[in-house]
Each structure stands twice: as C-alpha cells, then as structure tokens.
Scaffold this motif. Structure first.
Motif, PDB file in Angstrom:
ATOM      1  N   SER A   1       0.824  -1.204   0.000  1.00  0.00           N
ATOM      2  CA  SER A   1       0.000   0.000   0.000  1.00  0.00           C
ATOM      3  C   SER A   1       0.860   1.257   0.000  1.00  0.00           C
ATOM      4  O   SER A   1       0.391   2.340  -0.306  1.00  0.00           O
ATOM      5  CB  SER A   1      -0.947  -0.001   1.193  1.00  0.00           C
ATOM      6  OG  SER A   1      -0.180   0.001   2.359  1.00  0.00           O
ATOM      7  N   LEU A   2       2.132   1.075   0.343  1.00  0.00           N
ATOM      8  CA  LEU A   2       3.042   2.211   0.205  1.00  0.00           C
ATOM      9  C   LEU A   2       3.222   2.517  -1.275  1.00  0.00           C
ATOM     10  O   LEU A   2       3.165   3.662  -1.709  1.00  0.00           O
ATOM     11  CB  LEU A   2       4.399   1.863   0.847  1.00  0.00           C
ATOM     12  CG  LEU A   2       5.461   2.954   0.836  1.00  0.00           C
ATOM     13  CD1 LEU A   2       4.958   4.187   1.552  1.00  0.00           C
ATOM     14  CD2 LEU A   2       6.739   2.467   1.466  1.00  0.00           C
ATOM     15  N   LEU A   3       3.362   1.434  -2.065  1.00  0.00           N
ATOM     16  CA  LEU A   3       3.593   1.609  -3.493  1.00  0.00           C
ATOM     17  C   LEU A   3       2.359   2.137  -4.215  1.00  0.00           C
ATOM     18  O   LEU A   3       2.473   2.767  -5.247  1.00  0.00           O
ATOM     19  CB  LEU A   3       4.044   0.293  -4.112  1.00  0.00           C
ATOM     20  CG  LEU A   3       5.519  -0.033  -3.866  1.00  0.00           C
ATOM     21  CD1 LEU A   3       5.842  -1.427  -4.354  1.00  0.00           C
ATOM     22  CD2 LEU A   3       6.422   0.982  -4.540  1.00  0.00           C
ATOM     23  N   SER A   4       1.172   1.882  -3.670  1.00  0.00           N
ATOM     24  CA  SER A   4      -0.029   2.353  -4.352  1.00  0.00           C
ATOM     25  C   SER A   4      -0.102   3.880  -4.338  1.00  0.00           C
ATOM     26  O   SER A   4      -0.850   4.480  -5.095  1.00  0.00           O
ATOM     27  CB  SER A   4      -1.276   1.761  -3.701  1.00  0.00           C
ATOM     28  OG  SER A   4      -1.447   2.336  -2.423  1.00  0.00           O
ATOM     29  N   ASN A   5       0.675   4.496  -3.478  1.00  0.00           N
ATOM     30  CA  ASN A   5       0.690   5.958  -3.440  1.00  0.00           C
ATOM     31  C   ASN A   5       1.816   6.553  -4.267  1.00  0.00           C
ATOM     32  O   ASN A   5       2.076   7.742  -4.193  1.00  0.00           O
ATOM     33  CB  ASN A   5       0.832   6.439  -1.996  1.00  0.00           C
ATOM     34  CG  ASN A   5      -0.369   6.044  -1.173  1.00  0.00           C
ATOM     35  OD1 ASN A   5      -1.475   5.968  -1.698  1.00  0.00           O
ATOM     36  ND2 ASN A   5      -0.152   5.783   0.104  1.00  0.00           N
ATOM     37  N   VAL A   6       2.497   5.694  -5.026  1.00  0.00           N
ATOM     38  CA  VAL A   6       3.623   6.169  -5.832  1.00  0.00           C
ATOM     39  C   VAL A   6       3.277   6.047  -7.303  1.00  0.00           C
ATOM     40  O   VAL A   6       2.835   4.993  -7.751  1.00  0.00           O
ATOM     41  CB  VAL A   6       4.892   5.332  -5.548  1.00  0.00           C
ATOM     42  CG1 VAL A   6       6.058   5.833  -6.373  1.00  0.00           C
ATOM     43  CG2 VAL A   6       5.227   5.349  -4.064  1.00  0.00           C
ATOM     44  N   ILE A   7       3.440   7.133  -8.050  1.00  0.00           N
ATOM     45  CA  ILE A   7       3.145   7.090  -9.483  1.00  0.00           C
ATOM     46  C   ILE A   7       4.404   7.430 -10.266  1.00  0.00           C
ATOM     47  O   ILE A   7       5.081   8.419  -9.973  1.00  0.00           O
ATOM     48  CB  ILE A   7       2.035   8.103  -9.862  1.00  0.00           C
ATOM     49  CG1 ILE A   7       0.877   8.050  -8.852  1.00  0.00           C
ATOM     50  CG2 ILE A   7       1.512   7.809 -11.255  1.00  0.00           C
ATOM     51  CD1 ILE A   7      -0.221   9.054  -9.140  1.00  0.00           C
ATOM     52  N   THR A  63      -8.526  24.672  -5.644  1.00  0.00           N
ATOM     53  CA  THR A  63      -7.922  25.655  -6.543  1.00  0.00           C
ATOM     54  C   THR A  63      -6.797  25.063  -7.400  1.00  0.00           C
ATOM     55  O   THR A  63      -6.162  25.784  -8.151  1.00  0.00           O
ATOM     56  CB  THR A  63      -7.375  26.854  -5.751  1.00  0.00           C
ATOM     57  OG1 THR A  63      -6.700  26.361  -4.589  1.00  0.00           O
ATOM     58  CG2 THR A  63      -8.501  27.779  -5.322  1.00  0.00           C
ATOM     59  N   GLY A  64      -6.533  23.778  -7.259  1.00  0.00           N
ATOM     60  CA  GLY A  64      -5.570  23.136  -8.153  1.00  0.00           C
ATOM     61  C   GLY A  64      -4.224  22.790  -7.531  1.00  0.00           C
ATOM     62  O   GLY A  64      -3.260  22.533  -8.247  1.00  0.00           O
ATOM     63  N   LYS A  65      -4.148  22.751  -6.206  1.00  0.00           N
ATOM     64  CA  LYS A  65      -2.860  22.483  -5.556  1.00  0.00           C
ATOM     65  C   LYS A  65      -2.352  21.065  -5.859  1.00  0.00           C
ATOM     66  O   LYS A  65      -1.176  20.890  -6.174  1.00  0.00           O
ATOM     67  CB  LYS A  65      -2.981  22.705  -4.035  1.00  0.00           C
ATOM     68  CG  LYS A  65      -3.343  24.158  -3.692  1.00  0.00           C
ATOM     69  CD  LYS A  65      -3.417  24.392  -2.206  1.00  0.00           C
ATOM     70  CE  LYS A  65      -4.677  23.842  -1.560  1.00  0.00           C
ATOM     71  NZ  LYS A  65      -5.937  24.442  -2.072  1.00  0.00           N
ATOM     72  N   THR A  66      -3.270  20.107  -5.793  1.00  0.00           N
ATOM     73  CA  THR A  66      -2.869  18.729  -6.086  1.00  0.00           C
ATOM     74  C   THR A  66      -2.442  18.594  -7.547  1.00  0.00           C
ATOM     75  O   THR A  66      -1.421  17.973  -7.858  1.00  0.00           O
ATOM     76  CB  THR A  66      -4.038  17.757  -5.797  1.00  0.00           C
ATOM     77  OG1 THR A  66      -4.458  17.958  -4.445  1.00  0.00           O
ATOM     78  CG2 THR A  66      -3.619  16.314  -5.988  1.00  0.00           C
ATOM     79  N   MET A  81       4.908  10.906  -5.135  1.00  0.00           N
ATOM     80  CA  MET A  81       4.536  10.131  -3.954  1.00  0.00           C
ATOM     81  C   MET A  81       3.491  10.897  -3.176  1.00  0.00           C
ATOM     82  O   MET A  81       3.773  11.953  -2.613  1.00  0.00           O
ATOM     83  CB  MET A  81       5.753   9.865  -3.087  1.00  0.00           C
ATOM     84  CG  MET A  81       6.869   9.183  -3.865  1.00  0.00           C
ATOM     85  SD  MET A  81       8.323   8.879  -2.856  1.00  0.00           S
ATOM     86  CE  MET A  81       7.708   7.658  -1.730  1.00  0.00           C
ATOM     87  N   ASN A  82       2.273  10.359  -3.187  1.00  0.00           N
ATOM     88  CA  ASN A  82       1.162  11.054  -2.540  1.00  0.00           C
ATOM     89  C   ASN A  82       1.037  10.610  -1.089  1.00  0.00           C
ATOM     90  O   ASN A  82       0.721   9.461  -0.816  1.00  0.00           O
ATOM     91  CB  ASN A  82      -0.128  10.739  -3.295  1.00  0.00           C
ATOM     92  CG  ASN A  82      -1.216  11.731  -2.970  1.00  0.00           C
ATOM     93  OD1 ASN A  82      -1.094  12.513  -2.016  1.00  0.00           O
ATOM     94  ND2 ASN A  82      -2.271  11.715  -3.751  1.00  0.00           N
ATOM     95  N   VAL A  83       1.334  11.516  -0.184  1.00  0.00           N
ATOM     96  CA  VAL A  83       1.280  11.174   1.229  1.00  0.00           C
ATOM     97  C   VAL A  83       0.159  11.975   1.875  1.00  0.00           C
ATOM     98  O   VAL A  83       0.251  13.188   2.013  1.00  0.00           O
ATOM     99  CB  VAL A  83       2.625  11.516   1.914  1.00  0.00           C
ATOM    100  CG1 VAL A  83       2.561  11.180   3.387  1.00  0.00           C
ATOM    101  CG2 VAL A  83       3.768  10.783   1.239  1.00  0.00           C
ATOM    102  N   PHE A 116       4.479  14.550  -1.997  1.00  0.00           N
ATOM    103  CA  PHE A 116       3.374  15.505  -1.857  1.00  0.00           C
ATOM    104  C   PHE A 116       2.649  15.268  -0.542  1.00  0.00           C
ATOM    105  O   PHE A 116       2.113  14.185  -0.302  1.00  0.00           O
ATOM    106  CB  PHE A 116       2.409  15.362  -3.035  1.00  0.00           C
ATOM    107  CG  PHE A 116       1.235  16.308  -2.976  1.00  0.00           C
ATOM    108  CD1 PHE A 116       1.429  17.678  -2.875  1.00  0.00           C
ATOM    109  CD2 PHE A 116      -0.072  15.827  -3.022  1.00  0.00           C
ATOM    110  CE1 PHE A 116       0.345  18.554  -2.812  1.00  0.00           C
ATOM    111  CE2 PHE A 116      -1.157  16.696  -2.966  1.00  0.00           C
ATOM    112  CZ  PHE A 116      -0.939  18.069  -2.858  1.00  0.00           C
ATOM    113  N   LEU A 117       2.631  16.275   0.298  1.00  0.00           N
ATOM    114  CA  LEU A 117       1.931  16.184   1.583  1.00  0.00           C
ATOM    115  C   LEU A 117       0.636  16.963   1.479  1.00  0.00           C
ATOM    116  O   LEU A 117       0.634  18.191   1.561  1.00  0.00           O
ATOM    117  CB  LEU A 117       2.766  16.803   2.704  1.00  0.00           C
ATOM    118  CG  LEU A 117       4.193  16.292   2.898  1.00  0.00           C
ATOM    119  CD1 LEU A 117       4.836  17.019   4.071  1.00  0.00           C
ATOM    120  CD2 LEU A 117       4.175  14.803   3.142  1.00  0.00           C
ATOM    121  N   ASP A 118      -0.452  16.236   1.255  1.00  0.00           N
ATOM    122  CA  ASP A 118      -1.746  16.911   1.178  1.00  0.00           C
ATOM    123  C   ASP A 118      -2.234  17.174   2.601  1.00  0.00           C
ATOM    124  O   ASP A 118      -1.922  16.423   3.506  1.00  0.00           O
ATOM    125  CB  ASP A 118      -2.740  16.010   0.432  1.00  0.00           C
ATOM    126  CG  ASP A 118      -3.817  16.825  -0.250  1.00  0.00           C
ATOM    127  OD1 ASP A 118      -3.799  18.075  -0.109  1.00  0.00           O
ATOM    128  OD2 ASP A 118      -4.666  16.235  -0.920  1.00  0.00           O
TER     129      ASP A 118
END
Ligand code: ATP
Length: 269
Positions: A1-7, A63-66, A81-83, A116-118
């Motif tokens: 599941s760590l890898l599922s957040n990596v593109i 507003t488009g940050k992501t 990497m979406n964290v 990326f720290l959302d």
C-alpha cells in the motif's frame, strides 16, 4: 500500500497544460523545482544557490494544488509520492514511524521524486491544546528528522511539496522547512473563462453558450467548482432526453398507440 501511493512520471497524467490560469505559480515552480530537478548541475557552483527542497502551496480548497504538484512531477520526470497526512495516522496505527521512514528511503531510491503532503496541517499542525497520542508524536518526530536529512543533502533530488487550506494552523517547525510559500488563489473572471475553456476543450457546446458570461456569473467559484458545474451541465441533455422519452410514452398510452422506441444518442440535443 506504500507503493499504491507512488506514481511513475509517465503515468501521472497531469501536465502544466491541463491547468488553467495560475501562470505565476507555474513559472515560480518551474524556476524553483523543475529546473533544479532536471538540471542539478546548474546549481553546483557556489554556496548560496541551492535547489529548493520544500514548497508550501496554500489557498482555498479546489484551486488546483494537487494538480500543480502532480504536474511538477510530470514536468520534472520525477516520481510522484502522494502522502495523505490525515490517513497515515489511522491506517498505520502504531507503525507510522516505519511508514514515514519508508517514504523517505523510497523517495531517495526513486530519485528524482516529489513527496506531496496533502492537508499538511492535519498532521503537522499546531497541537491546539489537545493531547497528542504518543504514536502520533513519534511519527511526527520521525518525519521531521527525515525531512531535515533531506534538507542537508544537496545532491539528493527529492523535494517536498506541501498543500494546505489553513496555513495559519501550521507548526512553526514545518513553516521553517518550507521557506518558499506560494498562494494558489481563487480565479478571477478572465481566469475562470480560461479554466472553463480548458475543462470543456473536448466537449461539443451549444452555439449560444458564452463562456465569458458563465465566467462572469461564477464569482467565488474554484477550479473544482467550475469542473463540477460543467459535469452537471454535461448531464443535462440526458436528463432532457429521458424527460422527452417519458412524455412521448405517456402520450402514446393515452392515445392507445404502441409504446415508442427508446431514443438514442443521436437524439441528444
Ligand atoms: P483541495 O485543497 O480540496 O485538496 P486542491 O487545491 O488540491 O483541492 P485539486 O484537487 O488540484 O485542488 O483540484 C480539483 C479538481 O478541480 C481538479 O481535478 C480539476 O478537475 C479541477 N481544477 C482545479 N483547478 C483547476 C485549474 N486551474 N484548471 C483546470 N482544472 C482545475
């Protein structure tokens, strides 16, 4: 599941061209992040000029940050990497520290990489007088230690992009690690028109639609609000078609005719 957040860079699917308006933010990100990631050698001379390691994107929701963070990764040929800080604590209960360590070590292996720290405020915000569980505190600490490590390694092609709607809630220690802060604001009318044009670029519009007038009527809408508006509008012809179908069916019943055939995509108008 760590890898599922990596593109991987070619699979992110968002470029700067997909983002309407925000030209100044894009230019700054190009200069501060994309160029250093792509051409680190340009920054190897002297002591003063160092590639930026962390940027804070702040502004209202939607507003488009992501999108910006994803596009930066695409444009730099970096892994994304979406964290999500809010989900780490719950998903990795008690193991948050391990997860955090894994993120940073994977980023350095994948380098170049964008972490990326959302909703960075939800995890690394001020403590606000509430008791913090020991596990959360340790995880936060681990994050800071690893982040600090990143800041001291000049040759590491890993950057942290953080996003928040509530910059004033951020912990001092976090703010310090994000010396560059970019405001991602709501679009004004001309920019709303640009965003609408982009969102609708592949749609067939009725001839009497004026995007300029839609833009002038949507004061306070974010890019995300405009997208939702367009999705709703796109569904309208089908709604109308079903209504016509129902009317014709009722009429046929009243007049004792056989039920009419269902309408087709060609009947959408
Ligand atoms: P949040 O703070 O709620 O996480 P955000 O600022 O990260 O929001 P995004 O998730 O990047 O916003 O945007 C949401 C959606 O809105 C995008 O997927 C896109 O469809 C649309 N959108 C937002 N801004 C723009 C823009 N400038 N140009 C084109 N589409 C946009």
């Amino acid at each position: 599941s760590l890898l599922s957040n990596v593109i991987a860079p070619h699979e992110i699917g968002v470029t700067f061209d997909d983002i309407g308006a925000l030209e100044c933010v894009k230019d700054t990100l190009k200069e501060l992040i994309i160029t250093p990631l792509k051409r680190p050698e340009l920054f190897s001379k002297g002591q003063l000029l160092k590639p930026a390691k962390g940027i804070l994107l702040f502004g209202p929701p939607g507003t488009g940050k992501t999108m910006l963070a994803k596009a930066v990764a695409t444009e730099s040929g970096a892994s994304f990497m979406n964290v999500s800080m809010s989900s780490i604590a719950s998903k990795w209960f008690g193991e948050g520290e391990k997860y955090v360590k894994a993120i940073f070590s994977l980023a350095s292996k994948l380098s170049p990489a964008v972490i990326f720290l959302d909703e960075v405020d939800s995890m690394l915000g001020k403590r606000q007088n509430r008791e913090e569980p020991e596990t959360t505190r340790r995880m936060k600490n681990e994050f800071m230690v690893n982040w600090e490590g990143l800041l001291t390694k000049d040759d590491e092609r890993v950057v942290v992009l953080a996003a928040t709607n509530r910059p004033y809630d951020l912990d001092e220690a976090v703010i310090r690690r994000l010396p560059r802060r970019l405001m991602v604001n709501l679009p004004n009318a001309p920019n709303r028109e640009r965003i609408l044009k982009l969102i609708l670029s592949k749609e067939a519009l009725a001839e009497d639609v004026s995007l300029e007038s839609v833009a002038s009527m949507t004061d306070g809408y974010s890019g995300s609000d405009l997208k939702n508006l367009c999705v709703t509008a796109a569904g309208r012809p089908i709604h109308d078609l079903l209504e016509r179908e129902q009317k014709e069916k009722s009429l046929a019943i009243i007049e004792g005719r056989p039920e009419p055939a269902l309408l087709t995509a060609d009947d959408i108008r």
